[in-house]
Design a protein around this motif. Structure first.
Motif, short mmCIF file in Angstrom:
data_model
loop_
_atom_site.label_atom_id
_atom_site.label_comp_id
_atom_site.label_asym_id
_atom_site.label_seq_id
_atom_site.Cartn_x
_atom_site.Cartn_y
_atom_site.Cartn_z
N VAL A 7 39.03 34.29 51.46
CA VAL A 7 39.95 34.71 50.39
C VAL A 7 41.11 35.51 50.97
O VAL A 7 42.28 35.26 50.66
CB VAL A 7 39.20 35.54 49.32
N LEU A 11 45.11 34.52 50.91
CA LEU A 11 46.08 35.42 50.28
C LEU A 11 47.16 35.83 51.26
O LEU A 11 48.35 35.84 50.92
CB LEU A 11 45.36 36.66 49.73
N ALA A 14 49.45 32.71 51.94
CA ALA A 14 50.24 32.32 50.76
C ALA A 14 51.32 33.34 50.46
O ALA A 14 52.47 32.98 50.13
CB ALA A 14 49.33 32.13 49.56
N ASN A 15 50.99 34.62 50.55
CA ASN A 15 51.99 35.66 50.25
C ASN A 15 53.11 35.68 51.30
O ASN A 15 54.26 35.95 50.97
CB ASN A 15 51.32 37.02 50.16
N LEU A 70 49.31 34.04 44.63
CA LEU A 70 48.12 33.64 43.89
C LEU A 70 48.33 33.81 42.39
O LEU A 70 47.99 32.94 41.59
CB LEU A 70 46.91 34.45 44.35
N ASN A 71 48.90 34.96 41.99
CA ASN A 71 49.18 35.20 40.57
C ASN A 71 50.07 34.10 40.00
O ASN A 71 49.87 33.63 38.87
CB ASN A 71 49.88 36.55 40.37
N MET A 74 48.06 30.77 39.58
CA MET A 74 47.08 30.91 38.50
C MET A 74 47.77 30.84 37.14
O MET A 74 47.28 30.17 36.23
CB MET A 74 46.32 32.23 38.65
N PHE A 81 40.64 31.78 39.34
CA PHE A 81 40.85 32.40 40.66
C PHE A 81 40.33 31.49 41.76
O PHE A 81 41.01 31.24 42.76
CB PHE A 81 40.13 33.75 40.70
N ALA A 84 42.48 28.38 42.20
CA ALA A 84 43.77 28.72 42.81
C ALA A 84 43.62 28.96 44.30
O ALA A 84 44.49 28.55 45.10
CB ALA A 84 44.37 29.94 42.12
N ILE A 85 42.54 29.63 44.70
CA ILE A 85 42.29 29.84 46.13
C ILE A 85 42.11 28.50 46.84
O ILE A 85 42.65 28.26 47.93
CB ILE A 85 41.04 30.73 46.33
N LEU A 88 45.56 26.71 47.13
CA LEU A 88 46.42 27.28 48.17
C LEU A 88 45.83 27.01 49.56
O LEU A 88 46.57 26.80 50.53
CB LEU A 88 46.60 28.78 47.95
N LYS A 627 42.32 39.34 38.75
CA LYS A 627 43.73 39.68 38.53
C LYS A 627 43.91 41.18 38.43
O LYS A 627 44.84 41.75 38.99
CB LYS A 627 44.23 38.99 37.25
#
Length: 649
Positions: A7, A11, A14-15, A70-71, A74, A81, A84-85, A88, A627
């Motif tokens: 995870v 994250l 992706a960020n 991620l937000n 989603m 969640f 979405a993980i 990505l 979230k």
């Protein structure tokens, strides 16, 4: 289950590539170090949607939406969640490593999946019976058309019909290979000894969908005039359906609720259908059950603005007041719409198009203060006792609102409407808040700790009982109180033109974030100090030590008596000298320490809830908690920066 290492890797990747993620959905143009585009979450002609690759976040300055990569995924794709993980991870070629399920978890997972597949089959069975069988067309479809529902609405909500024959559905399901065990667990079949029968026979069927659009339960309306039989029958609670956590129509309404930033709440299935048929789709129903906190939190994931629509039935209106208080407690902005006598949302919507409906709603909806006041004043009339009870009732509703600014606005409005002094209403609101806090404390903390916490250090009390759950913020709260009672009058910023006292600074910081303690005695000391300041008599150490209230006197003595032990917390700051000389540094630091530790406690609780919901397979609840977890982690990062870069763990 996806392990935390995977995870975190998804994250982080992706960020760092958030521009690439968002560009799949939005046309972005570079502007300085950021990127700009039209927001996908609301209609706009002038771009206000910004993506910051440096910070790894997006923010719309039009509708307020924001978050990380991620937000965004989603919200835009309405994914859980976990999904979405996985999405990505696939995009950035990251292998998703999942932990193996225990035998018990695997059994639970397989059982849920079997029940979900069965419910989907049932939905198709009832739907095809409505449109393809002679009985369904003449009875079920005939009823829906007499109610004025168009074919596109019937198809959109997958309405169906369950045959009158005792076991028509059960026999077909078993024939198709579905087990009787799951037919019983989903509530689709009633089994008693050697007897088995369809639960919903002879009814028009309303499938209930999960947030992801899966059929998880049913509501059925009988078409015969039988006073001994309930008009509506719902699926019983099951592994996949918890009625207190579901609102009817949320799957069909969620995107429009987000776009409009507004939700209409009605009572029944046909109310939702009628609104959709009139062109309004941001509407959901409580399905005839009493509104619950879980249902409100589900709606709150998409908007904070809710309009509850009621017909004019007096008995129903009185019962609705509890539901309004629950909405307020969740921090929602609530308005109430009373329909004309003899109308319900179904009948009212059918006679109007979208424009007419919205015009009427906007002109007649009221905030809860005006609604509750008009409703209860009519009953109180000129009776002063009843009017006093009315005021107490409204103040009780205001006191449960979590946001202090919103509370103050409602207090001002209540003061004007009822002609009661605003200061008195504010005092009563504060009393009710403290009373609830104390009730929660006594309910959750063993009696032994209640007694011990006023006289001895919490660690000592905890050592006496394994059942004691010590306050994780005890050290910081007691140190703050020690500064308050000993240095409250001293300036925290002596070099400024308008110095602020230590007491004023502490009260402001704790009030703005509603940082009440779980220990009612600590709250009482803060209240006493605040009341003294309001009367222009700033309480001193002598005031507390010699106080007529034995709890305050004992606590003040204990704080000062154990001053040497408590001041060890200064070592965290690299301070081992005269505390009085370093008030400008120590006071803000210890307040920030309290906030940091409070957020850490919340994050720990959120992580446990995420694990719990993941194991149980409740992906909707897990997504909601995740979230919130991400939001709190961002808050923690900000506070850590204020605390000179403390490491986040």
């Amino acid at each position: 289950m996806i392990d935390q290492v995977t995870v975190d890797k998804v994250l982080e990747t992706a960020n760092s590539q958030i521009v690439e993620v968002v560009s799949d959905y939005v046309t972005l143009r570079r502007r300085g170090i950021n990127y700009l585009g039209n927001c996908p979450f609301h209609n706009e002609k002038t771009p206000s949607f910004t993506v910051s690759p440096h910070k790894g976040i997006f923010k719309c300055f039009g509708c307020g939406e924001g978050g990380n990569a991620l937000n965004f995924v989603m919200k835009h794709d309405q994914l859980s969640f976990v999904d979405a993980i996985k999405f990505l991870g696939k995009k950035f070629n990251i292998e998703i490593e999942e932990e193996e399920y225990s035998p018990e978890q695997l059994k639970q997972k397989n059982e849920r999946e079997s029940m979900m597949v069965l419910s989907e089959f049932a939905g198709h069975f009832f739907s095809s019976n409505l449109t393809d069988s002679d009985e369904g067309k003449s009875v079920g479809l005939g009823y829906l058309r007499t109610r004025g529902f168009r074919d596109d609405i019937i198809e959109k909500f997958q309405l169906g019909y369950s045959p009158e024959q005792r076991d028509a559905f059960t026999n077909e399901a078993i024939k198709q290979g579905y087990k009787l065990e799951y037919l019983e667990k989903t509530g689709l079949t009633v089994v008693r000894d050697n007897y088995q029968a369809d639960r919903f026979r002879g009814r028009v069927m309303f499938p209930i969908h999960s947030l992801a659009g899966k059929v998880i339960a049913f509501g059925g309306r009988i078409l015969k005039n039988d006073k001994k039989t309930a008009k509506y029958l719902n699926s019983p609670e099951s592994e996949i359906y918890h009625k207190s956590r579901v609102v009817y129509g949320i799957y069909h309404a969620k995107q429009e609720i987000t776009r409009q930033d507004r939700c209409f709440l009605v009572e029944g299935y046909t109310d939702v259908l009628a609104f959709h048929q009139s062109g309004i789709s941001n509407v959901v129903a409580s399905s005839g059950t009493a509104l619950t906190s879980d249902q409100i939190r589900l709606i709150a994931r998409f908007t904070k603005n809710i309009t509850i629509i009621y017909d004019g039935d007096p008995a129903g209106l009185k019962a609705s007041l509890r539901g309004i208080d629950l909405v307020l407690a969740e921090g929602m902005n609530v308005k109430i719409l009373l329909l004309p006598d003899g109308e319900d949302p179904d009948s009212f919507a059918k006679g109007r198009n979208e424009e007419q409906l919205l015009t009427y709603i906007n002109a007649h909806e009221q905030d809860f203060i005006k609604f509750k006041t008009s409703l209860l004043l009519e009953e109180a009339q000129n009776d002063p006792i009843k009017k006093a009870q009315l005021i107490q009732d409204i103040v009780r509703s205001i006191s449960i609102i979590p946001d202090s600014i919103t509370r103050s606005v409602y207090v001002k409005e209540c003061s004007t409407l009822l002609k009661v002094d605003e200061h008195i209403l504010m005092q009563e609101t504060g009393k009710l808040q403290r009373k609830k806090q104390e009730e929660d404390y006594r309910r959750n903390i063993p009696r032994a700790q209640q007694v011990a916490s006023t006289a001895v250090e919490p660690q000592t009390a905890a050592a006496k009982s394994k059942d004691t759950a010590p306050n994780p913020l005890e050290l910081e709260e007691r140190e703050i109180l020690r500064f308050l009672v000993k240095y409250g009058e001293r300036p925290v910023n002596p070099d400024d033109e308008e110095p602020i006292s230590v007491g004023q600074y502490i009260l402001h910081e704790l009030k703005q974030d509603d940082l009440l303690s779980v220990n009612p005695v600590y709250n009482k000391m803060m209240e006493a100090y605040d009341a003294g300041c309001a009367n222009t008599q700033t309480p001193t150490l002598k005031f507390f030590v010699n106080n007529s209230d034995p709890e305050l006197s004992r606590l003040a003595s204990d704080l000062i008596g154990k001053e040497h032990d408590l001041s060890k917390i200064h070592q965290k700051f690299g301070v081992v000298t005269n505390a009085e000389e370093l008030l400008p540094k120590l006071v803000p630091k210890i307040v920030m320490e309290l906030k940091w530790k409070k957020v850490k406690t919340i994050i720990k609780e959120k992580r446990l809830l995420v694990q719990k919901y993941e194991v149980s397979g409740n992906s909707d609840a897990m997504m909601e908690e995740m979230k919130e977890l991400i939001t709190w982690q961002q808050v923690l990062a900000h506070i850590s920066k204020e605390l000179d870069g403390r490491t986040i763990v």
